[in-house]
Enzyme design. Sequence first.
Site, short mmCIF file in Angstrom:
data_model
loop_
_atom_site.label_atom_id
_atom_site.label_comp_id
_atom_site.label_asym_id
_atom_site.label_seq_id
_atom_site.Cartn_x
_atom_site.Cartn_y
_atom_site.Cartn_z
N CYS A 67 0.91 -1.49 -0.17
CA CYS A 67 -0.17 -0.38 -0.15
C CYS A 67 0.79 1.18 0.12
CB CYS A 67 -0.87 -0.07 1.18
SG CYS A 67 -1.94 -0.98 1.19
N GLN A 241 -11.69 -7.86 -12.68
CA GLN A 241 -11.54 -6.36 -12.14
C GLN A 241 -11.32 -7.20 -10.68
OE1 GLN A 241 -11.78 -4.10 -13.30
NE2 GLN A 241 -12.36 -4.70 -15.30
N ASP A 336 -11.88 -1.85 -23.41
CA ASP A 336 -11.67 -1.95 -22.66
C ASP A 336 -10.31 -2.79 -22.11
OD1 ASP A 336 -10.47 -2.13 -19.96
OD2 ASP A 336 -12.41 -3.54 -19.29
N CYS A 362 -7.68 1.42 -17.51
CA CYS A 362 -7.11 1.86 -15.71
C CYS A 362 -5.90 2.44 -16.02
CB CYS A 362 -6.25 0.62 -15.74
SG CYS A 362 -5.62 -0.15 -17.18
#
Length: 404
Positions: A67, A241, A336, A362
Site C-alpha cells: 500500500c 476486476q 476496455d 486503467c
Amino acid sequence: MPTTDIVKLTQKGLGADADGRLFLRALPGETVEFDQDDGPLVAPRVVTPSTDRVAAVCRHFKTCGGCLMQHASEQSVADWKTEIVRLGLASQGIETNILPILTSPPQTRRRAKFAARRTKKGAMIGFHMRGSDGLVAVPDCQLVTPSLRSMIQMLEEFTVEFGSRKGELALTVTDSLGGLDVMVENGKELVDAMRVTLAAAAGRYDFARLTWNDETIVTRRAPAHQFGKAQVAPPPGAFLQATKEGELALTSAVQNALGDASIVVDLFAGAGTFTIPMAETAQVHAVEGVADMLETLDAGWRMATGLKRVTTEARDLFRRPLLPDEFHKKDGVVIDPPRAGAEAQTHEIANSAVPLVASVSCNPVTFARDARILVDAGFALDWVQPVDQFRWSNHTEIAARFSR
C-alpha cells in the site's frame, strides 16, 4: 538538519518540494526534515504534519510495500486521483464533467499476488518491501477480503510442503464463488509424482483450483464469478476486476453510457465482465485476443437464462482492429483495453458511424490520448466516472461516455 516544504503529490504518490525532490509518504502542506545523503527518494521526518495526515489502518503499513497512501485521508486521496484524471484530459485540451470518484471499501480486494518463501522455522507469506526484495509477512492485511486473509496460514503450510529455500514462489490467489483459486509461479519443474502429490494437497487444503507453472493440476470446483446473470470461471490468471464493488461501479457506468443500445460490440471483452450484464438488454458481439477467456464467457452465457444473443470472436485487436464497416448497424461500442490503450482501434471507431462509445481504462494518460481521437472525429465526451478499486495505491480506473 535541512528542512523543506512539500508542495504537491506526484502521480506516483510521492511528495515533491519546490526543487523537485521526492519524498516517500509526505503530503502537500507538510514541512519535513531529511538527511542530505538519503538519495533521490528521501524518507523524511515530518516536522509539521498536514491536516490530511491520518493514522494507517494496517499495522504492516510502515514496512510493507503493498500500500502507498494509508497515511492520507480518504478525501485527500479521492481529490488527488480525480485531479490526475482531470490533468490527463487537460493535457489533450479536453474538459468534461468528472463525476465523484467511487472508492472500494477496505478488505475487498479479491485477488492478491503473494510472495512465498520457506524459512528455517516454516514459511513466510506476504508482500515485498518498497524498492526491496525483502519480504514482509501480512497476517492482518487490510486490503484483501477476509476469506483471502484467513487463508494465509494455510498457504504457509502449502509453501513448507512445496516451496524451496533457494527461491521464492509467487502465489496468485483469487477469492471465487467456488473457493480459493491458486496459481503458483516459479515452482519446481513438474513430474508425474509431483502432479499426484499436488492434486492430493489441493484436496486437503480445499482449493477450488490449483495451477502450477501454467499447468492446471486439478479443478475440484468451478472457480466462478458472478457477471450479471451468469457465473463465469475465467482461466487461471485471467484478468479480473480487483474488487466486486469496483466491477459493479464500472459495469453500471458502462450500462448508463450505452443506454438503450440494442446491438453492441464489446472490445477487449475478457471473460465477459461487461458482455454478460449488457446481454440482459442488448445483443453483444464480444471480441478478445485470448480464446480461452472467450470460451469461458460463452459457457457462462449458455448456462444462464434471460440473456440476449452473445457471439464471440478471438482476434488480436492491436494487430487487426475492427474496421469501420464492421461496426455497421451497431448501436454502441464498449472498449476496455490494457494500460497501453488502443490507439489503432480507436481510430477505426472514430472513422465508423457508431453513435455511442463506453470507454473503460486503467490509465488516465492513454485514456486521454484516445479520447482526443474520438473528440477530433466529432464525439462529445459527456462525462467521466473515476473508480478507485485499487485502494491506497496510485492507480485509478475510468469509465466514460462518448456520443456523436
